[in-house]
Enzyme design. Structure first.
Site, mmCIF file in Angstrom:
data_model
loop_
_atom_site.group_PDB
_atom_site.id
_atom_site.type_symbol
_atom_site.label_atom_id
_atom_site.label_comp_id
_atom_site.label_asym_id
_atom_site.label_seq_id
_atom_site.Cartn_x
_atom_site.Cartn_y
_atom_site.Cartn_z
ATOM 1 N N GLY A 211 29.738 27.594 36.169
ATOM 2 C CA GLY A 211 30.663 27.347 37.040
ATOM 3 C C GLY A 211 30.208 25.744 38.096
ATOM 4 N N ASP B 209 30.432 26.716 44.856
ATOM 5 C CA ASP B 209 29.521 26.315 45.129
ATOM 6 C C ASP B 209 28.197 25.706 44.288
ATOM 7 N N ASP C 157 31.793 28.924 27.488
ATOM 8 C CA ASP C 157 32.595 30.048 28.355
ATOM 9 C C ASP C 157 31.980 31.244 28.732
ATOM 10 N N LEU D 41 27.101 30.910 38.168
ATOM 11 C CA LEU D 41 28.005 31.238 39.537
ATOM 12 C C LEU D 41 29.319 31.171 39.347
ATOM 13 N N ALA E 81 32.833 32.954 37.267
ATOM 14 C CA ALA E 81 33.641 34.182 37.574
ATOM 15 C C ALA E 81 34.694 34.280 37.474
ATOM 16 N N SER F 193 36.483 34.464 40.432
ATOM 17 C CA SER F 193 36.376 34.522 41.758
ATOM 18 C C SER F 193 37.051 35.336 42.229
ATOM 19 N N THR G 257 27.933 39.664 45.621
ATOM 20 C CA THR G 257 29.082 39.578 46.991
ATOM 21 C C THR G 257 29.203 40.591 47.584
ATOM 22 N N GLU H 123 31.714 41.640 48.667
ATOM 23 C CA GLU H 123 32.886 42.680 48.140
ATOM 24 C C GLU H 123 32.655 43.809 48.028
ATOM 25 N N TYR I 197 37.758 42.617 40.604
ATOM 26 C CA TYR I 197 36.689 41.998 41.088
ATOM 27 C C TYR I 197 35.213 42.397 41.399
ATOM 28 N N LYS J 239 31.820 42.437 39.460
ATOM 29 C CA LYS J 239 30.081 41.989 39.984
ATOM 30 C C LYS J 239 28.965 43.818 40.268
ATOM 31 N N HIS K 101 31.642 32.323 51.918
ATOM 32 C CA HIS K 101 31.507 30.545 52.910
ATOM 33 C C HIS K 101 32.008 30.042 51.990
HETATM 34 P P1 NAP Z 1 35.169 29.671 42.637
HETATM 35 O O1 NAP Z 1 35.333 28.427 43.387
HETATM 36 O O2 NAP Z 1 36.384 30.141 42.017
HETATM 37 O O3 NAP Z 1 33.726 28.675 40.721
HETATM 38 C C1 NAP Z 1 33.901 29.632 39.974
HETATM 39 C C2 NAP Z 1 33.627 28.575 38.898
HETATM 40 O O4 NAP Z 1 33.904 29.788 37.875
HETATM 41 C C3 NAP Z 1 34.364 27.366 38.163
HETATM 42 O O5 NAP Z 1 34.087 26.756 37.637
HETATM 43 C C4 NAP Z 1 35.462 27.934 37.378
HETATM 44 O O6 NAP Z 1 35.634 26.867 36.105
HETATM 45 C C5 NAP Z 1 34.274 28.898 36.842
HETATM 46 N N1 NAP Z 1 35.257 30.089 35.456
HETATM 47 C C6 NAP Z 1 35.567 30.610 36.063
HETATM 48 N N2 NAP Z 1 36.081 31.210 34.260
HETATM 49 C C7 NAP Z 1 34.824 30.384 33.764
HETATM 50 C C8 NAP Z 1 34.992 30.798 32.249
HETATM 51 N N3 NAP Z 1 35.726 31.769 31.750
HETATM 52 N N4 NAP Z 1 34.061 30.184 31.599
HETATM 53 C C9 NAP Z 1 32.830 29.516 32.484
HETATM 54 N N5 NAP Z 1 33.444 28.952 33.616
HETATM 55 C C10 NAP Z 1 33.888 29.627 34.394
HETATM 56 O O7 NAP Z 1 33.586 30.055 42.878
HETATM 57 P P2 NAP Z 1 32.559 29.801 44.228
HETATM 58 O O8 NAP Z 1 33.248 30.131 45.581
HETATM 59 O O9 NAP Z 1 32.253 28.992 43.560
HETATM 60 O O10 NAP Z 1 31.878 30.590 44.454
HETATM 61 C C11 NAP Z 1 30.329 30.662 43.131
HETATM 62 C C12 NAP Z 1 30.201 32.265 43.312
HETATM 63 O O11 NAP Z 1 30.158 32.660 44.417
HETATM 64 C C13 NAP Z 1 31.396 33.405 41.489
HETATM 65 O O12 NAP Z 1 31.000 34.118 41.039
HETATM 66 C C14 NAP Z 1 32.096 34.172 42.960
HETATM 67 O O13 NAP Z 1 32.831 35.483 42.418
HETATM 68 C C15 NAP Z 1 30.748 34.448 43.461
HETATM 69 N N6 NAP Z 1 30.627 34.444 45.335
HETATM 70 C C16 NAP Z 1 31.507 33.387 45.972
HETATM 71 C C17 NAP Z 1 30.926 33.715 47.723
HETATM 72 C C18 NAP Z 1 32.069 33.273 48.209
HETATM 73 O O14 NAP Z 1 32.334 33.524 49.445
HETATM 74 N N7 NAP Z 1 32.445 31.698 47.541
HETATM 75 C C19 NAP Z 1 30.805 34.965 48.211
HETATM 76 C C20 NAP Z 1 29.910 35.795 47.246
HETATM 77 C C21 NAP Z 1 30.332 35.505 45.946
HETATM 78 P P3 NAP Z 1 37.146 26.637 36.364
HETATM 79 O O15 NAP Z 1 36.695 25.175 37.565
HETATM 80 O O16 NAP Z 1 37.158 25.910 34.892
HETATM 81 O O17 NAP Z 1 38.002 26.995 37.167
HETATM 82 N N1 GDD Z 2 43.666 34.792 49.856
HETATM 83 C C1 GDD Z 2 44.480 34.819 50.251
HETATM 84 N N2 GDD Z 2 45.324 34.981 51.105
HETATM 85 N N3 GDD Z 2 43.864 36.221 51.203
HETATM 86 C C2 GDD Z 2 44.703 36.827 52.683
HETATM 87 C C3 GDD Z 2 45.357 35.563 52.573
HETATM 88 C C4 GDD Z 2 46.405 35.523 51.692
HETATM 89 O O1 GDD Z 2 47.715 34.739 51.832
HETATM 90 N N4 GDD Z 2 47.025 36.705 53.973
HETATM 91 C C5 GDD Z 2 46.090 37.548 54.627
HETATM 92 N N5 GDD Z 2 44.603 37.778 53.661
HETATM 93 C C6 GDD Z 2 43.101 37.926 53.407
HETATM 94 C C7 GDD Z 2 42.692 39.090 52.597
HETATM 95 O O2 GDD Z 2 43.461 40.072 52.206
HETATM 96 C C8 GDD Z 2 41.104 38.903 52.321
HETATM 97 O O3 GDD Z 2 40.957 40.369 53.313
HETATM 98 C C9 GDD Z 2 41.094 38.016 53.518
HETATM 99 O O4 GDD Z 2 41.496 37.558 54.301
HETATM 100 C C10 GDD Z 2 39.860 36.701 52.744
HETATM 101 O O5 GDD Z 2 40.715 36.833 51.090
HETATM 102 P P1 GDD Z 2 40.009 35.326 50.494
HETATM 103 O O6 GDD Z 2 39.714 34.463 51.559
HETATM 104 O O7 GDD Z 2 41.021 35.775 48.868
HETATM 105 O O8 GDD Z 2 38.814 36.106 50.127
HETATM 106 P P2 GDD Z 2 37.594 37.306 49.715
HETATM 107 O O9 GDD Z 2 37.436 37.346 51.151
HETATM 108 O O10 GDD Z 2 38.709 38.516 49.464
HETATM 109 O O11 GDD Z 2 36.791 36.300 48.487
HETATM 110 C C11 GDD Z 2 35.989 35.783 49.083
HETATM 111 O O12 GDD Z 2 34.775 36.183 49.606
HETATM 112 C C12 GDD Z 2 34.273 37.928 48.265
HETATM 113 C C13 GDD Z 2 32.619 37.794 49.119
HETATM 114 O O13 GDD Z 2 32.964 38.707 49.895
HETATM 115 C C14 GDD Z 2 35.545 35.218 46.968
HETATM 116 O O14 GDD Z 2 34.789 33.749 46.974
HETATM 117 C C15 GDD Z 2 35.332 36.182 46.326
HETATM 118 O O15 GDD Z 2 34.313 35.859 45.523
HETATM 119 C C16 GDD Z 2 33.671 36.023 47.294
HETATM 120 O O16 GDD Z 2 33.387 37.201 46.159
#
Ligand code: NAP
Ligand code: GDD
Length: 349
Positions: free
Chosen positions: A9, A14, A63, A85, A87, A89, A130, A132, A155, A159, A185
């Site tokens: 990822g 990230d 992959d 990283l 997923a 996601s 996460t 979640e 999801y 996880k 984040h």
């Molecule tokens: P992101 O921006 O969605 O990045 C996910 C990465 O995974 C992308 O580079 C994507 O590649 C790659 N990927 C998806 N499916 C794949 C596959 N089948 N094979 C190889 N690569 C694949 O997510 P992020 O926000 O950086 O988060 C990083 C990790 O932390 C994720 O696992 C997420 O679930 C977890 N996480 C995120 C948060 C948050 O708030 N950001 C919080 C808690 C946990 P492509 O670019 O090709 O699509």
């Molecule tokens: N995406 C999205 N779009 N979310 C919305 C919207 C909309 O139009 N309107 C309201 N929301 C609400 C969602 O229902 C959720 O409660 C909140 O906004 C945050 O949604 P997201 O930004 O999609 O993030 P997430 O909390 O569901 O998931 C993210 O954080 C997780 C950690 O707690 C992702 O980064 C996950 O990969 C990560 O694990």
């Protein structure tokens, strides 16, 4: 010892910040990307094109759903640290592609752990777990490493498997495997389908006259939002300890989606006035009365995580980690970036 990191990822939000961080610490970084029909390396192009990283930053195709490629990569790269990283996601989209999410976000983790166990068992492993996982028990806040899990989406359930298989490989095979239980984040590199970035892009476009209004789902959901740049340091710190363990990274502050909307509009000088409730709730410019925000049920999820609020005290105490960027500063950073990118259309005669 030469420090060699492998990041799945790498071109995600990230992955791009972690690459910068590890390169600044003189690591050799190997990023895994999957094949797309178009090139999708925008978040890491600045690294790819930086000549000082020519012999330090490498990309490989792989992959998550393909164990052959993962095993071969571990054999070839011989990493000292793997950061998993990658997923599917997006929580909302996981309801639409549940089986693929189970494969890519869940089962894939054992493919990497097995590849490490069989080919490079001393390699340290970070799993992107996460908040979640906590999903459905809103009464237990703040959520910490000891809070029971109750995922509320395909999801979250995928996880959960990854979390436990990481613990299992640590206990069964004495591997250095850690879970970072990260709360939300964000950053200017956040995917455009996540709510914060959707909001900051929309506000910038509305100001540039390129969009009329912003349509959202659940405005009442509460999230513990931090800055991605702060969180990648925490990932690295987990792998530098004497013993492997699991840690929460969070800000210990929670805000509603509604508050994020208000803060983003405030950055451009607009105060939002809310009228109505439920799906009829609407946000207006308090000065001009123009409709700027409404609710569209198509963005509701079949099941929702209502409240996330993390307790990062274990990471603060044991890792010396602390988030630096606060909520309002995060909104500002994202608004400045999107406002710069989205410029008003050129005036023509
Ligand atoms: P992101 O921006 O969605 O990045 C996910 C990465 O995974 C992308 O580079 C994507 O590649 C790659 N990927 C998806 N499916 C794949 C596959 N089948 N094979 C190889 N690569 C694949 O997510 P992020 O926000 O950086 O988060 C990083 C990790 O932390 C994720 O696992 C997420 O679930 C977890 N996480 C995120 C948060 C948050 O708030 N950001 C919080 C808690 C946990 P492509 O670019 O090709 O699509
Ligand atoms: N995406 C999205 N779009 N979310 C919305 C919207 C909309 O139009 N309107 C309201 N929301 C609400 C969602 O229902 C959720 O409660 C909140 O906004 C945050 O949604 P997201 O930004 O999609 O993030 P997430 O909390 O569901 O998931 C993210 O954080 C997780 C950690 O707690 C992702 O980064 C996950 O990969 C990560 O694990």
């Amino acid at each position: 010892m030469k420090r060699i990191a492998m990041i799945t990822g790498v071109n995600g939000q990230d992955g791009s910040y972690l690459s910068e961080f590890l390169l600044s610490k003189d690591y050799e970084v190997h990023g895994i990307i999957r094949r797309h029909s178009t090139i999708c390396t925008q978040r890491i192009d600045h690294i790819i094109n930086n000549s000082s990283f020519k012999d330090k930053f490498f990309l490989h195709y792989g992959d998550l759903t393909d164990s052959c490629s993962l095993a071969e990569l571990i054999r070839k790269i011989k990493p000292t640290e793997v950061y998993n990283l990658a997923a599917q996601s997006h929580v909302g989209i996981s309801f639409e592609v549940p089986e693929y999410t189970a494969e890519a976000t869940g089962v894939s983790t054992i493919k990497i752990l097995e590849a490490i166990r069989q080919n490079k068992p001393d390699c340290r492993f970070y799993q992107a777990s996460t908040s979640e996982l906590f999903g459905g028990i809103p009464s237990t806040v703040p959520q910490s490493e000891t809070t029971p899990f109750y995922p509320k989406s395909p999801y979250g359930a995928a996880k959960l498997y990854s979390y436990w298989i990481t613990v299992n490989y640590r206990e069964a095979y004495n591997m250095f495997a850690c879970n970072g239980i990260l709360f939300n984040h964000e950053s200017p590199r956040r995917g455009e389908e996540f709510v914060t970035r959707k909001i900051t892009i929309a506000v910038a476009k509305i100001m540039a006259g390129k969009q009329d209004k912003l349509s959202l789902g659940n405005l009442n959901a509460k999230r513990d939002w931090g800055y991605a740049g702060d969180y990648v340091e925490g990932m690295w710190l987990m792998l530098q300890q004497d013993k492997p363990d699991d840690y929460v990274l969070a800000t210990n502050e929670t805000h509603t989606v509604r508050e994020f909307v208000e803060a983003a509009f405030e950055e451009v000088g607009i105060k939002i006035e809310w009228r109505g409730s439920g799906i009829d709730e609407k946000g207006y410019d308090s000065k001009s009365g123009k409709l700027l925000v409404d609710v569209n049920p198509k963005y509701f999820r079949p099941a929702e995580v209502e409240l996330l609020l993390g307790d990062p005290s274990k990471a603060e105490k044991q890792l010396g980690w602390k988030r630096k960027v606060k909520f309002r500063e995060l909104v500002k950073i994202m608004m400045i970036s999107d406002t710069k990118t989205i410029t008003p259309p050129l005036m023509t005669d």
